[in-house]
Design an enzyme around this catalytic site. Structure first.
Site, PDB file in Angstrom:
ATOM      1  CD  GLU A  17      53.602  46.141  42.389  1.00  0.00           C
ATOM      2  OE1 GLU A  17      52.401  46.456  42.249  1.00  0.00           O
ATOM      3  OE2 GLU A  17      54.440  46.197  41.445  1.00  0.00           O
ATOM      4  CG  HIS A  64      45.627  39.350  37.749  1.00  0.00           C
ATOM      5  ND1 HIS A  64      46.066  39.015  36.497  1.00  0.00           N
ATOM      6  CD2 HIS A  64      46.061  40.618  37.975  1.00  0.00           C
ATOM      7  CE1 HIS A  64      46.726  40.043  35.976  1.00  0.00           C
ATOM      8  NE2 HIS A  64      46.738  41.020  36.860  1.00  0.00           N
TER       9      HIS A  64
END
Length: 371
Positions: free
Chosen positions: A101, A170
């Site tokens: 990322e 998450h």
């Protein structure tokens, strides 16, 4: 009488069922000023398909737009948001990236500085933590630090907030995180129209935009108006929408909790309580004027969000109301309904109790109204 006659003609002109003259052409009736023969053609579209439409239309409209992220190309996207786009636009416009990322967010920011308009997908915003330096220090601050000479027209998008059964790392909401940072615009859609209109507006904006979608809404169909089906349909960033008119209490939410608020409003309506439901749509800049006008009318305020309570979106709304003219119209303290102040548990029963439910909103409204 004219309307009744036209209705009668329209009924007679309908094709017969299959096998009984199904090929009979439909009689075309003359248009008359001031007379609507049918409602606009609204259709049901899932949030996933609305996002896909927006990406497709913007890739087609502007050759500077490109999409990059993990599995967005050949796999059609982890959530199939980019389905079919790689085959249509090729490797230079829809780009698969490594699982890094920080790396691909940095590439996207550099591309935006150079004049392109990247759409950078995070498979979930939990993973954007790996790239937060690029989002906050590179994208958000460059225009200010360059005295306006360098713009960064980039969109960071992906699923945000509570998912299902994926536990603490998450399943969290980043609206307050990114909404805290000047230089960013932050949008949080609920419906399919929100998703399409806000994504198109974000891609066309000259500033960095963080678009926080809900994974749990991707497969949910919403009615999309004829206007929203247009390729030029956009929703202005920074403008909330009143989803339901009411007179007794104002409910303010964004993303999936908007639906919970509408469900709670339907329940409370049966008991004589009419809730005004505001879909915030944009976290930054916040449309506090719409909230203030509603509070002046209803004299009560309940904010609803899936994020944690401390320093949250609801806390900001309450502070802005307290500091502004609408405070004088409140007949009771504002109340926040939020996620539990804990990392998201894995067990389903604990997860359900960590996320605001319809019953929690109903309870908060009754508490506010002292009923």
């Amino acid at each position: 009488m004219a309307a009744a006659a036209l209705r009668h003609l329209a009924l007679r002109a309908r094709p017969a069922p299959h096998g009984r003259g199904a090929g009979t052409p439909l009689l075309r009736l003359p248009q008359r000023r001031g007379l609507r023969l049918s409602a606009p053609a609204a259709i049901q579209v899932t949030v996933r398909d609305a996002l896909n439409q927006a990406l497709d239309e913007e890739l087609e409209r502007d050759e500077r737009v490109f999409l990059l992220g993990e599995e967005v190309a050949q796999y059609d996207g982890a959530y199939k948001i980019s389905r079919g786009l790689w085959k249509k636009y090729g490797d230079k416009r829809v780009i698969d990236t490594p699982i890094s990322e920080m790396g691909f967010a940095g590439i996207a920011v550099g591309a935006a500085m150079a004049g392109l308009r990247p759409v950078c997908e995070f498979m979930t915003f939990n993973f954007s933590m790996q790239a937060i330096d690029q989002v906050i220090n590179s994208a958000a601050k460059t225009c200010y630090m360059s005295s306006g000479s360098i713009s960064v027209p980039i969109v960071f998008r992906g699923p945000n907030g509570a998912a299902a059964g994926v536990a603490a790392q998450h399943s969290q909401c980043f609206a307050a995180w990114y909404g805290h940072c000047p230089g960013l615009k932050v949008v949080s859609p609920w419906s399919s129209e929100d998703a399409k209109g806000l994504l198109k507006a974000s891609i066309r904006d000259d500033n960095p935009v963080v678009m926080l979608e809900s994974e749990l809404l991707y497969s949910v169909p919403f009615e999309m108006s004829e206007q929203a089906q247009s390729k030029e349909f956009i929703i202005p960033i920074g403008k909330a929408k009143i989803e339901r008119q009411g007179t007794h209490v104002t409910l303010v939410a964004h993303s999936r909790p908007v639906g919970h608020c509408l469900e709670a409003a339907a329940v409370l309506s049966k008991e004589g309580v009419e809730c005004e439901v505001i879909n915030l749509r944009t976290i930054r800049p916040m449309d506090i004027e719409t909230v203030e006008a509603s509070v002046v009318k209803t004299n009560h305020l309940v904010t609803v969000e899936g994020g944690w309570p401390q320093f949250g979106v609801g806390a900001e709304i309450c502070a802005r109301i307290m500091e502004g003219p609408a405070f004088n119209y409140l007949d009771a303290p504002a109340v926040r309904v939020t996620g539990a102040d804990v990392p998201m548990p894995y067990a389903k029963i604990l997860e359900d109790n960590s996320i605001p439910q319809v019953k929690d909103i109903v309870f908060a409204v009754k508490k506010t109204l002292n009923i």
